[in-house]
Scaffold this active site. Structure first.
Site, PDB file in Angstrom:
ATOM      1  N   SER A   1      27.056  61.304  42.974  1.00  0.00           N
ATOM      2  CA  SER A   1      25.714  60.740  42.827  1.00  0.00           C
ATOM      3  C   SER A   1      24.994  60.891  44.155  1.00  0.00           C
ATOM      4  O   SER A   1      25.635  60.979  45.208  1.00  0.00           O
ATOM      5  CB  SER A   1      25.840  59.251  42.485  1.00  0.00           C
ATOM      6  OG  SER A   1      24.613  58.585  42.715  1.00  0.00           O
TER       7      SER A   1
ATOM      8  N   TYR B   1      29.755  51.103  44.014  1.00  0.00           N
ATOM      9  CA  TYR B   1      29.433  52.371  43.360  1.00  0.00           C
ATOM     10  C   TYR B   1      29.327  53.502  44.384  1.00  0.00           C
ATOM     11  O   TYR B   1      29.924  54.571  44.231  1.00  0.00           O
ATOM     12  CB  TYR B   1      28.131  52.227  42.580  1.00  0.00           C
ATOM     13  CG  TYR B   1      27.754  53.447  41.777  1.00  0.00           C
ATOM     14  CD1 TYR B   1      28.449  53.789  40.627  1.00  0.00           C
ATOM     15  CD2 TYR B   1      26.690  54.264  42.170  1.00  0.00           C
ATOM     16  CE1 TYR B   1      28.107  54.903  39.880  1.00  0.00           C
ATOM     17  CE2 TYR B   1      26.342  55.384  41.431  1.00  0.00           C
ATOM     18  CZ  TYR B   1      27.052  55.698  40.282  1.00  0.00           C
ATOM     19  OH  TYR B   1      26.712  56.806  39.550  1.00  0.00           O
TER      20      TYR B   1
END
Lengths: 254, 248
Positions: free
Chosen positions: A145, A158
């Protein structure tokens, strides 16, 4: 004749995780259209079977929880015995987590790491097994990401789980090069997904337009990522390994 | 008006490989200093599409803008894709470098890319929205190596320019990206490849071995296609794992 990757995927057997929705579903459909045989893994059976309806080529579903690494290994080896050895893996399954530091705990962070990160290591380990890997021009693709590259608040679990994939990509690319297995990772920006459409309270129009402005080319679509996954799984990219590829409409260039 | 893909440095090496491959489905402008070499490349291209030759020396930067504007006007064409594959590399310890070497390296690798980008994004000269620009940089762009400081600096600057241009042109949906190859055998690098002891030492540093021009043109094809419509402002390293290898 426009560019396409068709010819280089027609003899490939690819394992995909997270195939029941979003990038995983789009990629499954694309790879299947490009001629690949697929082993699709997801915990969501209904979504997985829906994906398979759109796949024109041979597709084998496997419903399981990726974090159960023992079962994962047994099931994959079992399916490979029946259907042939694998040429590539795309680990697309991932779990988001927006939790500020004060609310994070080791157990909640571990839960994120188990799916996003540890299962990536498990999948790579299972794949390189000589009973599983076909032995020629192998390719592993991870999906991280932009949050693995840039900072934002309430994102410690995350972001670290995705940044860890970059370390995994680089070290495995060196370790697996002698086996002729390439390892690359795509770091996508924000993608318009069903999750966004179904959560209008979290993703209201104002927030979406803010996200849109963060990307010079606007928000992306799942298929934008799928094309690069197809390229990386094909032999067209046979000299690429250890790369972290930012696909983000220019997000990280500014 | 017909649209063309401009490939600088297409008389040999990576640029030539790109030109031949793309000629099967695109109109191509071959570019180089030597018309006779370019004529030979033209013979190798597919004759399904149109091939034009822009003979020009990128070291003479003061002539680039006029030369390209006139070329576009005289041929009555438009350019929708630009691939800057021309490169100049001379390996020399920095203490032996000269002003002219610095200037020549920057002219070919960087300033010419800037001036060509300026002309083709000017709607008065090239009246359409470009689809994309690709710079062939080098994997040295983000690293250091002996005797390559000036070459490395030119490629780092090219990538810096790439990022800025990508953001500036994003509102017109023009995408700009760089490809950073590792060692590829081309006329530019053949001195290195002719030294068998040196090349076998270099090869050990490449986990997947040395690459071929074809590896680079495969990625070029992907990045100029609509399949990469959301990709801009990025460096794409393609070097068989060389720059992440610290196993020594």
């Amino acid at each position: 004749m426009e560019y396409n990757v068709f010819h280089s995927l027609s003899n490939k057997f690819i394992l995909l995780t997270g195939a029941s929705s979003g990038i995983g579903r789009e990629t499954s459909i694309l790879l299947s259209k490009l001629g690949a045989k697929l082993l699709l893994i997801d915990i969501n059976e209904i979504g997985l079977l829906k994906t398979i309806e759109y796949c024109p080529n041979e597709t084998i579903p496997l419903v399981l929880d990726l974090t159960d690494s023992e079962t994962l290994k047994i099931k994959i080896i079992d399916l490979v015995k029946k259907h042939g050895k694998l040429d590539g893996v795309a680990h697309i399954a991932g779990k988001p987590s927006i939790v500020p530091l004060k609310s994070i705990s080791q157990s909640s962070a571990t839960e994120i790491f188990q799916l996003n990160t540890y299962s990536a290591i498990d999948l790579a380990k299972i794949f390189v097994n000589h009973n599983v890997f076909s032995g020629q021009s192998g390719s592993i693709v991870f999906i991280s990401s932009v949050y693995g590259l840039v900072g934002s608040s309430a994102n410690v679990a995350y972001a670290s789980s995705k940044a860890a994939l970059h370390g995994i990509t680089k070290s495995l690319s060196i370790e697996l090069a002698p086996k002729k297995i390439r390892v690359n990772c795509i770091a996508p920006g924000f993608i318009k997904t069903e999750m966004m459409a179904n959560n209008k309270d979290k993703f209201n129009d104002e927030y979406i337009s803010k996200l849109d402005k963060m990307h010079p080319l606007g928000l992306g679509e799942a298929i934008d990522i799928s094309y690069m996954i197809a390229f990386l799984l094909s032999d067209l990219s046979k000299w690429m390994t250890g790369s972290i590829l930012s696909l983000d409409g220019g997000f990280t260039a500014q | 008006m017909k649209t063309f893909t401009l490939i600088t440095g297409s008389s040999s090496g990576i640029g030539q490989n790109i030109a031949i491959k793309l000629s099967s489905y695109k109109n191509i402008i071959l570019h180089g200093r030597d018309r006779s070499k370019l004529e030979k490349v033209k013979m190798m291209c597919s004759n399904d599409n149109e091939i034009l030759i822009w003979e020009n020396d990128l070291k003479k930067i003061e002539e680039i803008e006029n030369s390209l504007s006139n070329f576009i006007r005289d041929n009555n064409i438009l350019i929708n894709t630009f691939i800057h594959s021309a490169g100049y590399m001379k390996m020399l310890p920095f203490k032996m470098s000269s002003f002219s070497l610095i200037q020549e390296t920057l002219n070919v690798n960087l300033i010419s890319a800037m001036l060509i980008s300026k002309i083709i994004t000017n709607k008065k000269i090239n009246n359409l929205d470009l689809s994309c620009i690709i710079f062939i940089s080098s994997n040295i762009s983000n690293f250091g190596a002996k005797a390559l400081s000036i070459y490395g600096a030119s490629k780092s600057a090219l990538d810096g320019f790439m990022r800025g241009l990508a953001i500036e042109l994003s509102s017109r949906k023009i995408r700009v990206n760089s490809i950073l190859p590792g060692g590829i055998k081309t006329p530019m690098t053949e001195n290195i490849y002719n030294d068998s002891e040196l090349i076998s030492r270099i090869e050990l540093q490449y986990p997947l071995g040395l690459g071929e021009s074809n590896d680079i043109s495969n990625l070029v094809e992907f990045l100029i296609s609509d399949n990469s419509r959301w990709i801009t402002g990025q460096q794409f390293v393609i070097d068989g794992g060389r720059t992440i290898n610290i196993s020594g």
